[in-house]
Design a protein around this motif. Structure first.
Motif, PDB file in Angstrom:
ATOM      1  N   ILE A   1       6.026   0.497  -7.798  1.00  0.00           N
ATOM      2  CA  ILE A   1       4.760  -0.185  -8.037  1.00  0.00           C
ATOM      3  C   ILE A   1       4.644  -0.595  -9.514  1.00  0.00           C
ATOM      4  O   ILE A   1       3.983  -1.575  -9.845  1.00  0.00           O
TER       5      ILE A   1
ATOM      6  N   ALA B   1      -2.247  -0.965 -10.242  1.00  0.00           N
ATOM      7  CA  ALA B   1      -2.239   0.322  -9.536  1.00  0.00           C
ATOM      8  C   ALA B   1      -2.444   1.456 -10.539  1.00  0.00           C
ATOM      9  O   ALA B   1      -2.027   1.358 -11.696  1.00  0.00           O
TER      10      ALA B   1
ATOM     11  N   ALA C   1      -9.505   4.861  -8.161  1.00  0.00           N
ATOM     12  CA  ALA C   1      -8.386   5.232  -9.031  1.00  0.00           C
ATOM     13  C   ALA C   1      -8.904   5.640 -10.407  1.00  0.00           C
ATOM     14  O   ALA C   1      -8.415   6.604 -11.003  1.00  0.00           O
TER      15      ALA C   1
ATOM     16  N   VAL D   1       0.830  -1.214   0.000  1.00  0.00           N
ATOM     17  CA  VAL D   1       0.000   0.000   0.000  1.00  0.00           C
ATOM     18  C   VAL D   1       0.864   1.262   0.000  1.00  0.00           C
ATOM     19  O   VAL D   1       0.603   2.215  -0.745  1.00  0.00           O
TER      20      VAL D   1
ATOM     21  N   ARG E   1      -0.974   4.246 -10.780  1.00  0.00           N
ATOM     22  CA  ARG E   1       0.292   4.767 -11.317  1.00  0.00           C
ATOM     23  C   ARG E   1       0.839   3.896 -12.441  1.00  0.00           C
ATOM     24  O   ARG E   1       1.484   4.375 -13.371  1.00  0.00           O
ATOM     25  N   HIS E   2       0.614   2.597 -12.354  1.00  0.00           N
ATOM     26  CA  HIS E   2       1.043   1.663 -13.403  1.00  0.00           C
ATOM     27  C   HIS E   2       0.250   1.915 -14.684  1.00  0.00           C
ATOM     28  O   HIS E   2       0.812   2.056 -15.768  1.00  0.00           O
TER      29      HIS E   2
ATOM     30  N   GLU F   1       2.272   2.448  -3.482  1.00  0.00           N
ATOM     31  CA  GLU F   1       1.369   2.764  -4.595  1.00  0.00           C
ATOM     32  C   GLU F   1       1.742   4.057  -5.315  1.00  0.00           C
ATOM     33  O   GLU F   1       1.445   4.224  -6.481  1.00  0.00           O
ATOM     34  N   GLU F   2       2.371   4.995  -4.573  1.00  0.00           N
ATOM     35  CA  GLU F   2       2.719   6.291  -5.176  1.00  0.00           C
ATOM     36  C   GLU F   2       4.190   6.346  -5.596  1.00  0.00           C
ATOM     37  O   GLU F   2       4.737   7.423  -5.809  1.00  0.00           O
TER      38      GLU F   2
END
Ligand code: C2E
Ligand code: MG
Ligand code: MG
Ligand code: MG
Length: 292
Positions: free
Chosen positions: A87, A119, A155, A79, A121-122, A82-83
Motif C-alpha cells: 500500500i 492509507a 485511521a 482494501v 500505513r502509508h 491496506e495492511e
C-alpha cells in the motif's frame, strides 16, 4: 494415487486462516505486477460549490485497468492490501501521478486542487514527510497548496497524537488535509479539536440517508455546525440527487461531491466536463432564497 493423497493431506490442513493468507499473498503478487506493468489509473471526481457552480477541486481515485476484467474499483483489489507494505508503494505511485496531473493542468492555466487518499500505513511510515517533500520537489511548477491528502477519520483515530503531528507538518509544507468519511469514527470532540485537518468530508452514508432518516440528518447538520465553529471547511460526499443538494444548501453545506455532479472520470475527460458543468437551477434558487 500419490497426487490424490497429497491433495487430501493438503485439504486436511488447509484451515480458513491458511486460505485467507494464501489469497492475500496472491492479491499482493497480482497488484505488484499491475503496478510494475502500469495498469493502475487515477480517475478524478469533481467537488463543486453548489451555489456558484465553481469547481472546488478534484479527488483522485485509483482504478485498475485490468487486461481481462476491465476497470476495477478499489473495493476489488485495494482494501485487502491496506495492511501490507504494498500500500506504501501504491500510495507513492498515486502521489507521483496526481502531482504529474497537477503539473499538466497547471500548464493549461488551471488552478484546481487535487486530493489523494492516503492509507494509515502509508502516513505512518517514518519517512513519509521527506518522501512527500521530495515528490513536491520533483514537480516545482505545482504549488503545494494544490495537493490535499485525505485520511479516513477512523485511521486518524488509531493514533491521534502521531497523525496530528503529521497533519501539522504537512500543512507547514503547504499541503492540505481532509478527514474522510467523517462521522463514521465516533471521534470525540476533544480528539477532533486536536486533529488540525482543514476539511471534513461528511460520510456518504449520512448524506444518502438524510432525506428519510432524522438521525442521519442530525449528523449532517451537526458536522456542518462543528466545521463552522472550528473554522474548518466541509464537503458532503455521495451526493446522488438534486434533492440532496437542495437539503445540503438548506443546512449550509455548499461544497459537495457525488454522482449528481459527476462520476469519477479519466483525466482526459475532465476539461470537457469542466467546460460544460452548470449547477442545477434548484440549487441556485435555494441559495438565493437563503443568502440574499
Ligand atoms: P472515498 O475516499 O470515501 O471516496 C469516495 C468513494 O465514493 C469513491 O469510491 C467514489 O467513486 C464513490 N462515490 C462518489 N460519489 C458517489 C455517489 O454519489 N454515490 C455513491 N454510491 N458513491 C459515490 P471508489 O472510487 O470506489 O473508492 C472507494 C474508496 O477506496 C475510497 O473512498 C478510498 O477510501 C479508497 N481509495 C480510492 N482511491 C484510493 C487511493 O488511491 N489510495 C488509497 N489508499 N485508497 C483509495
Ligand atoms: Mg476520499
Ligand atoms: Mg469518503
Ligand atoms: Mg469512503
Amino acid at each position: 494415487a500419490a497426487k490424490q493423497s497429497g491433495r487430501n493431506r493438503y485439504q486436511l490442513f488447509d484451515t480458513e486462516q491458511d486460505s485467507r493468507a494464501r489469497s492475500l499473498r496472491e492479491a499482493i503478487v497480482n497488484a505488484r505486477a499491475a503496478l510494475e506493468q502500469e495498469q493502475f489509473r487515477l480517475y478524478y471526481q469533481p467537488k463543486v460549490n453548489l451555489c456558484s457552480g465553481l469547481i472546488v477541486g478534484f479527488e483522485a481515485l485509483i482504478r485498475w485497468q485490468h487486461p481481462e476484467q476491465g476497470i476495477l474499483a478499489p473495493a476489488a483489489f485495494l482494501v485487502d492490501l491496506e495492511e501490507t507494505d504494498l500500500i506504501v508503494d501504491i500510495g507513492d505511485w498515486v502521489m507521483e501521478t496526481a502531482l504529474a496531473q497537477l503539473e499538466a493542468w497547471q500548464a493549461l492555466g488551471w488552478d484546481y486542487p487535487v486530493s489523494i487518499n492516503i492509507a494509515a500505513r502509508h502516513l505512518q511510515q517514518p519517512d513519509f514527510l521527506p518522501r512527500l517533500q521530495r515528490a513536491l520537489e520533483r514537480h516545482p511548477a505545482v504549488p503545494p497548496r494544490l495537493l490535499e491528502l485525505e485520511i479516513l477519520e477512523t485511521a486518524a483515530l488509531e493514533d491521534v497524537g502521531q497523525v496530528s503531528l503529521v497533519i501539522a507538518a504537512c500543512q507547514r509544507l503547504g499541503v492540505g488535509f481532509a478527514l474522510d468519511d467523517f462521522g463514521t469514527g465516533y471521534s470525540s470532540l476533544s480528539y477532533f479539536k486536536s486533529l488540525p485537518a482543514r476539511t471534513l468530508k461528511i460520510d456518504q452514508s449520512f448524506v444518502r440517508d438524510m432525506l428519510h432518516d432524522p438521525e442521519a440528518l442530525a449528523i449532517v447538520e451537526g458536522v456542518v455546525g462543528l466545521t463552522s465553529a472550528f473554522q474548518r471547511s466541509v464537503v458532503a460526499e455521495g451526493m446522488e440527487t438534486v434533492e440532496h443538494g437542495v437539503m445540503l444548501l438548506r443546512l449550509g453545506c455548499i461544497h459537495a461531491q457525488g454522482y449528481a455532479i459527476a462520476r469519477p472520470m479519466p483525466a482526459a475527460e475532465v476539461p470537457a466536463w469542466a467546460a460544460s458543468f452548470e449547477p442545477d437551477p434548484r440549487w441556485v434558487e435555494v441559495a438565493s432564497q437563503q443568502w440574499l
